[in-house]
Motif scaffolding. Structure first.
Motif, PDB file in Angstrom:
ATOM      1  N   GLY A 240       0.803  -1.262   0.164  1.00 44.64           N
ATOM      2  CA  GLY A 240       0.138   0.045  -0.301  1.00 44.64           C
ATOM      3  C   GLY A 240       1.027   1.052  -0.187  1.00 44.64           C
ATOM      4  N   HIS A 241      -0.007   1.844  -0.062  1.00 42.05           N
ATOM      5  CA  HIS A 241       0.997   3.874  -0.190  1.00 42.05           C
ATOM      6  C   HIS A 241       1.603   4.096   1.122  1.00 42.05           C
ATOM      7  CE1 HIS A 241       2.091   7.852  -1.694  1.00 42.05           C
ATOM      8  NE2 HIS A 241       1.695   8.385  -0.550  1.00 42.05           N
ATOM      9  N   SER A 242       0.965   3.326   2.526  1.00 45.88           N
ATOM     10  CA  SER A 242       1.707   4.213   3.365  1.00 45.88           C
ATOM     11  C   SER A 242       1.620   2.492   4.632  1.00 45.88           C
ATOM     12  CB  SER A 242      -0.072   4.208   4.635  1.00 45.88           C
ATOM     13  OG  SER A 242      -1.028   3.382   4.338  1.00 45.88           O
TER      14      SER A 242
ATOM     15  N   ASP B  61      -0.932  11.770  -2.558  1.00 45.86           N
ATOM     16  CA  ASP B  61       0.044  12.929  -2.515  1.00 45.86           C
ATOM     17  C   ASP B  61       1.280  11.797  -1.403  1.00 45.86           C
ATOM     18  OD1 ASP B  61       0.763  14.161  -0.430  1.00 45.86           O
ATOM     19  OD2 ASP B  61      -1.454  15.186   0.084  1.00 45.86           O
ATOM     20  N   PRO B  62       2.380  12.455  -1.623  1.00 49.88           N
ATOM     21  CA  PRO B  62       3.514  11.669  -0.993  1.00 49.88           C
ATOM     22  C   PRO B  62       3.518  12.091   0.088  1.00 49.88           C
ATOM     23  CG  PRO B  62       4.340  13.957  -2.187  1.00 49.88           C
ATOM     24  CD  PRO B  62       2.654  13.816  -2.538  1.00 49.88           C
TER      25      PRO B  62
ATOM     26  N   ALA C  89       3.143   8.861   1.978  1.00 46.46           N
ATOM     27  CA  ALA C  89       3.995   7.632   1.384  1.00 46.46           C
ATOM     28  C   ALA C  89       4.909   6.366   2.658  1.00 46.46           C
ATOM     29  CB  ALA C  89       5.383   8.304   0.474  1.00 46.46           C
ATOM     30  N   GLY C  90       4.557   5.774   2.926  1.00 40.85           N
ATOM     31  CA  GLY C  90       4.929   5.170   4.150  1.00 40.85           C
ATOM     32  C   GLY C  90       4.782   5.315   5.179  1.00 40.85           C
ATOM     33  N   ILE C  91       3.905   6.248   5.153  1.00 40.34           N
ATOM     34  CA  ILE C  91       2.812   6.526   6.479  1.00 40.34           C
ATOM     35  C   ILE C  91       2.832   5.476   7.540  1.00 40.34           C
ATOM     36  CG2 ILE C  91       1.164   7.298   6.294  1.00 40.34           C
ATOM     37  CD1 ILE C  91       1.284  10.436   7.811  1.00 40.34           C
TER      38      ILE C  91
END
Length: 369
Positions: A245-247, A277-278, A281-283
């Motif tokens: 996933g993006h996060s 929304d960058p 990312a990985g949040i």
């Protein structure tokens, strides 16, 4: 018969610690709520018996029936006498404004009883065992003869004026009435017809008036891939694969956030935290959960309960369930007892059963503080 409501609004609120009659209670003061009930219950006119403070409140009320304002006295009995002197009508409905949750139906029943029997006094039978202590001994009282007196206490006008003309003092009108005319006719009151006397009563009133909880449902699913850490409910789970996933792709927290946002009617996490929304990312999804909870609190609300189910074949989540519940509760600022997380398999069926993904569904409730 015409009925006049005598609304007693001259109390000092000493036991409450603040002005209980003139402080708005979810938008309406106790005086306004009581006046509404008397009018809806059948009073053709009102007499407000006021203090200096409550007189200002009464002056601002939109009262749709004729009314008179008189000053209260040093004691309740004095205030009632002042109200009766100003009252004109065939039935007197005497009510403490602090009992602001009285129903119009009880008011109507008291008026009907007064027309038929001469009196109609709201009361509740005592259901607890009551004892009297003295000299090391106790006496158990016959509770079948005991009643908790409430208001309204309603009488034919001539009789209650005559009772008060005899003089004397009492904490309720029925006592003076009984001295001259015998026992009054009792009608059934209500537990909701509670007098606001202490801070605990005020807290009860706020709870009673609070809107019911709102509920939301959330669902999410993410593919399992190699080279990613697996996070579920904010806890890192040892496993050979993680969710894509993006996060951090914490599918459990995503479902919970969507449930909360659904209850608040604030959209979903895709709208609030788009994967284009960058900054996301990985949040960590725990960070996002904090942001969602901040939105809840901004509306003066709180998440009251979360129930969630994780759907996967592997890994087994039983060893981590309590830690997951504690982590979610900590992030939402609620008790772990208000968070329930379960896990289930699909018996090898579907993509979850084949180990291709993990899914989660959740239900959350939010309520006003």
């Amino acid at each position: 018969m015409s009925a006049v409501g005598i609304l007693l609004c001259a109390g000092s609120s000493n036991r409450m610690g603040f002005d209980k009659l003139n402080t708005p209670l979810c938008g309406k003061t106790a005086i306004e709520r009581s006046a509404d009930a008397l009018i809806l219950g059948g009073c053709d006119s009102l007499v407000f018996v006021v203090s200096e403070t409550s007189e200002t409140t009464v002056a601002s009320l939109p009262v749709p029936v004729p009314f008179t304002v008189v000053q209260g006295g040093a004691q309740r009995t004095d205030s009632v006498r002042n109200g009766l002197t100003a009252a004109e009508g065939e039935i007197a409905v005497i009510h403490d404004a602090a009992r602001c949750f009285v129903s119009p139906a009880i008011v109507r029943a008291s008026i009907d009883a007064a027309q038929k029997y001469g009196s109609g006094v709201a009361s509740l039978p005592v259901t607890d065992t009551v004892i009297r202590l003295g000299d090391g001994e106790i006496e158990t009282l016959d509770r079948s003869t005991l009643f908790r007196m409430q208001t309204p206490q309603t009488f034919r006008m001539g009789q209650i004026k005559a009772a008060y003309a005899e003089g004397g003092s009492a904490t309720d009108d029925a006592t003076l009435y009984a001295k001259k005319f015998g026992a009054p006719h009792l009608i059934l009151g209500s537990e909701d017809n509670r007098k606001l006397t202490t801070a605990a009563d005020w807290a009860w009133a706020l709870t009673r008036l609070a809107p019911p909880p709102a509920y939301g449902i959330g669902f999410d699913t993410h593919r399992l891939v190699e080279g990613r850490k697996l996070f579920l409910g904010g806890v890192e789970i040892p496993f050979e694969k993680g969710l894509l996933g993006h996060s951090d792709a914490d599918v459990l927290l995503h479902a919970i956030m969507d449930a909360i946002l659904g209850a608040m009617k604030l959209g979903d996490i895709g709208k609030l935290f788009p994967d284009t929304d960058p900054q996301y990312a990985g949040i960590s999804s725990r960070v996002l959960l904090h942001k969602v909870n901040d939105l809840v609190q901004k509306w003066d609300m709180i998440v009251s309960h979360v129930d969630a189910t994780v759907i996967c074949q592997r890994p087994k989540l039983a060893p981590y369930r309590e830690e997951i519940e504690r982590t979610i509760a900590e992030d939402l600022g609620i008790s772990p007892d208000a968070v329930s997380v379960k896990a289930t398999t699909t018996e090898g069926m579907n993509d979850e059963g084949r180990g291709l993904c993990i899914s989660a569904q959740a239900i959350a409730s939010v309520r006003h503080r």
